[in-house]
Design an enzyme around this catalytic site. Structure first.
Site, mmCIF file in Angstrom:
data_model
loop_
_atom_site.group_PDB
_atom_site.id
_atom_site.type_symbol
_atom_site.label_atom_id
_atom_site.label_comp_id
_atom_site.label_asym_id
_atom_site.label_seq_id
_atom_site.Cartn_x
_atom_site.Cartn_y
_atom_site.Cartn_z
ATOM 1 N N GLY A 19 0.794 -1.224 0.000
ATOM 2 C CA GLY A 19 0.000 0.000 0.000
ATOM 3 C C GLY A 19 0.830 1.278 0.000
ATOM 4 O O GLY A 19 0.667 2.136 -0.873
ATOM 5 N N ILE A 20 1.720 1.423 0.986
ATOM 6 C CA ILE A 20 2.482 2.672 1.085
ATOM 7 C C ILE A 20 3.548 2.738 -0.006
ATOM 8 O O ILE A 20 3.685 3.755 -0.695
ATOM 9 C CB ILE A 20 3.108 2.805 2.489
ATOM 10 C CG1 ILE A 20 1.998 2.906 3.547
ATOM 11 C CG2 ILE A 20 4.024 4.032 2.555
ATOM 12 C CD1 ILE A 20 2.485 2.987 4.982
ATOM 13 N N ASP A 39 9.597 -5.758 -4.888
ATOM 14 C CA ASP A 39 8.864 -6.435 -3.814
ATOM 15 C C ASP A 39 9.192 -7.926 -3.856
ATOM 16 O O ASP A 39 9.519 -8.477 -4.907
ATOM 17 C CB ASP A 39 7.346 -6.237 -3.972
ATOM 18 C CG ASP A 39 6.605 -6.382 -2.647
ATOM 19 O OD1 ASP A 39 6.161 -5.349 -2.111
ATOM 20 O OD2 ASP A 39 6.492 -7.521 -2.145
ATOM 21 N N ASP A 65 13.954 -9.592 -2.210
ATOM 22 C CA ASP A 65 13.762 -9.907 -0.796
ATOM 23 C C ASP A 65 14.844 -9.139 -0.038
ATOM 24 O O ASP A 65 16.041 -9.402 -0.216
ATOM 25 C CB ASP A 65 13.904 -11.426 -0.588
ATOM 26 C CG ASP A 65 13.725 -11.826 0.865
ATOM 27 O OD1 ASP A 65 13.777 -10.942 1.752
ATOM 28 O OD2 ASP A 65 13.550 -13.036 1.116
ATOM 29 N N TYR A 157 7.537 -5.108 16.603
ATOM 30 C CA TYR A 157 7.493 -4.176 15.468
ATOM 31 C C TYR A 157 8.065 -2.827 15.905
ATOM 32 O O TYR A 157 8.930 -2.243 15.232
ATOM 33 C CB TYR A 157 6.038 -4.025 15.021
ATOM 34 C CG TYR A 157 5.803 -2.991 13.952
ATOM 35 C CD1 TYR A 157 6.078 -3.272 12.621
ATOM 36 C CD2 TYR A 157 5.285 -1.732 14.266
ATOM 37 C CE1 TYR A 157 5.846 -2.323 11.627
ATOM 38 C CE2 TYR A 157 5.044 -0.792 13.288
ATOM 39 C CZ TYR A 157 5.333 -1.090 11.962
ATOM 40 O OH TYR A 157 5.104 -0.150 10.995
HETATM 41 N N1 LIG Z 1 0.132 0.712 7.302
HETATM 42 C C1 LIG Z 1 0.471 1.463 8.349
HETATM 43 O O1 LIG Z 1 -0.395 1.911 9.149
HETATM 44 C C2 LIG Z 1 1.914 1.824 8.595
HETATM 45 C C3 LIG Z 1 2.184 2.785 9.557
HETATM 46 C C4 LIG Z 1 3.499 3.150 9.792
HETATM 47 C C5 LIG Z 1 4.517 2.571 9.074
HETATM 48 N N2 LIG Z 1 4.242 1.636 8.132
HETATM 49 C C6 LIG Z 1 5.352 1.051 7.397
HETATM 50 O O2 LIG Z 1 5.182 1.271 6.027
HETATM 51 C C7 LIG Z 1 5.834 0.234 5.283
HETATM 52 C C8 LIG Z 1 4.882 -0.334 4.243
HETATM 53 O O3 LIG Z 1 3.776 -0.886 4.894
HETATM 54 P P1 LIG Z 1 2.328 -1.055 4.225
HETATM 55 O O4 LIG Z 1 1.344 -0.618 5.235
HETATM 56 O O5 LIG Z 1 2.333 -0.478 2.885
HETATM 57 O O6 LIG Z 1 2.226 -2.642 4.176
HETATM 58 P P2 LIG Z 1 1.982 -3.633 2.941
HETATM 59 O O7 LIG Z 1 1.885 -4.993 3.530
HETATM 60 O O8 LIG Z 1 0.864 -3.139 2.115
HETATM 61 O O9 LIG Z 1 3.339 -3.476 2.126
HETATM 62 C C9 LIG Z 1 4.550 -4.016 2.586
HETATM 63 C C10 LIG Z 1 5.217 -4.682 1.407
HETATM 64 O O10 LIG Z 1 6.495 -5.182 1.840
HETATM 65 C C11 LIG Z 1 6.690 -6.416 1.162
HETATM 66 N N3 LIG Z 1 7.683 -7.214 1.887
HETATM 67 C C12 LIG Z 1 7.534 -7.879 3.059
HETATM 68 N N4 LIG Z 1 8.667 -8.519 3.346
HETATM 69 C C13 LIG Z 1 9.539 -8.249 2.365
HETATM 70 C C14 LIG Z 1 10.879 -8.628 2.111
HETATM 71 N N5 LIG Z 1 11.548 -9.442 2.930
HETATM 72 N N6 LIG Z 1 11.489 -8.140 1.002
HETATM 73 C C15 LIG Z 1 10.819 -7.333 0.156
HETATM 74 N N7 LIG Z 1 9.549 -6.977 0.318
HETATM 75 C C16 LIG Z 1 8.914 -7.427 1.421
HETATM 76 C C17 LIG Z 1 5.322 -7.069 1.142
HETATM 77 O O11 LIG Z 1 5.253 -8.071 0.133
HETATM 78 C C18 LIG Z 1 4.422 -5.879 0.876
HETATM 79 O O12 LIG Z 1 4.150 -5.704 -0.495
HETATM 80 C C19 LIG Z 1 6.308 -0.790 6.313
HETATM 81 O O13 LIG Z 1 7.672 -0.594 6.569
HETATM 82 C C20 LIG Z 1 5.484 -0.441 7.536
HETATM 83 O O14 LIG Z 1 6.129 -0.808 8.720
HETATM 84 C C21 LIG Z 1 2.952 1.231 7.871
#
Ligand SMILES: NC(=O)c1ccc[n+]([C@@H]2O[C@H](COP(=O)([O-])OP(=O)(O)OC[C@H]3O[C@@H](n4cnc5c(N)ncnc54)[C@H](O)[C@@H]3O)[C@@H](O)[C@H]2O)c1
Length: 265
Positions: A19-20, A39, A65, A157
């Site tokens: 998502g982000i 990804d 990865d 986390y």
């Molecule tokens: N969603 C929230 O509320 C939030 C808030 C603060 C921070 N974040 C941070 O934002 C970032 C993105 O999160 P998101 O909410 O978009 O989650 P998401 O699950 O939508 O996206 C995370 C992506 O990381 C990929 N991923 C996981 N392990 C991996 C690896 N070993 N190598 C490569 N890719 C890998 C997943 O396949 C996924 O597509 C993260 O670091 C998360 O901690 C999210």
């Protein structure tokens, strides 16, 4: 003319199938950059890259990865071979196990650190190898509101994100003499699929442990945000774009909140 035109720039976004990261990739592509949408889930990376290219913008999907140094080094080498440089690294890959601390395991902690903390270091080191020789580059680490406040629901986390903030500051200091800026962004809460593969998304897990319906949990979270709205992936992308622009050339080693006022530290 003040602007954030990224034409000619090369941007690597990890976790960009999510998502982000997807929102960040969209924003950099819209600003003119060639975006490597990386990804672990190649299908998700491909889907995002296809959306971007369908708009006439430039993106390439790649499998990565972040826990595998060989893969990271090979990708960085490939990007430099194809473009002669890498301008921006946005570390966004991440995972979360949302559950009470006393129910969490050593194995979950190790996996969390491996992706959220060591993965960031792996990618920073590999990118710096190329950026230092050019004395130019920008790194943005996607941190969290949990980088500065502990939690009994996201304890591991939060520990990983505290660590990533420490990396941001330390690597930023080491890179500063090479004209490389390293910053972090602390999003608040964004309704993505994070956690899905670790047992449930944020709102699913909160609903499970509170006994309240998921929709009610989401509404409770929304009301706890002063601006009364969730952020989007693009909101985080706009801050990353600013941090990678010349407008932010004197900003480094910082962590900027983009959280609708939820945090003020
Ligand atoms: N969603 C929230 O509320 C939030 C808030 C603060 C921070 N974040 C941070 O934002 C970032 C993105 O999160 P998101 O909410 O978009 O989650 P998401 O699950 O939508 O996206 C995370 C992506 O990381 C990929 N991923 C996981 N392990 C991996 C690896 N070993 N190598 C490569 N890719 C890998 C997943 O396949 C996924 O597509 C993260 O670091 C998360 O901690 C999210």
């Amino acid at each position: 003319m003040i602007g954030m035109d990224m034409t000619g720039k090369v941007t690597l976004v990890t976790g960009a199938g999510g998502g982000i990261g997807g929102g960040i990739a969209d924003v950099f592509a819209a600003a003119g950059a060639l975006v490597y949408v990386a990804d672990m889930e190649l299908d998700d990376a491909r889907a995002r890259a296809a959306q971007i290219t369908a708009r006439g913008l430039t993106a390439r999907a790649v499998r990565l990865d972040v826990t595998q140094k060989d893969e990271i080094n090979a990708l960085m080498d490939q990007i430099v071979k194809e473009n002669g440089k890498i301008d921006h690294l946005i570390n966004c890959a991440g995972i979360v196990y949302s559950k009470p601390y006393l129910e969490s395991s050593d194995d979950e902690f190790r996996k969390t650190l491996e992706v959220n903390l060591i993965g960031v270091d792996n990618c920073c080191r590999a990118a710096l190898g190329h950026m230092i020789s050019r004395k130019e580059g920008k790194i943005v680490n996607i941190l969290s509101a949990s980088s500065r406040m502990g939690s009994d629901f996201y304890t591991h986390y939060s520990a990983s994100k505290f660590g990533a903030l420490g990396l941001t500051q330390g690597i930023g200091l080491a890179a500063a003499r090479y004209n490389i800026n390293v910053n972090g962004i602390c999003p608040g809460i964004i309704d993505t699929r994070i956690g899905e593969k670790q047992g449930g998304t944020l709102s699913q897990q909160m609903a499970k442990y509170s006994g309240k319906p998921e929709e009610q949990m989401k509404e409770n979270i929304r009301r706890a945000i002063p601006l009364r709205r969730f952020q989007s992936g693009e909101d985080i992308g706009y801050m990353a774009l600013f941090l990678c622009s010349e407008l932010a050339k004197n900003i480094t080693c910082q962590a900027i909140n983009v959280c609708g006022g939820m945090r003020m530290n």
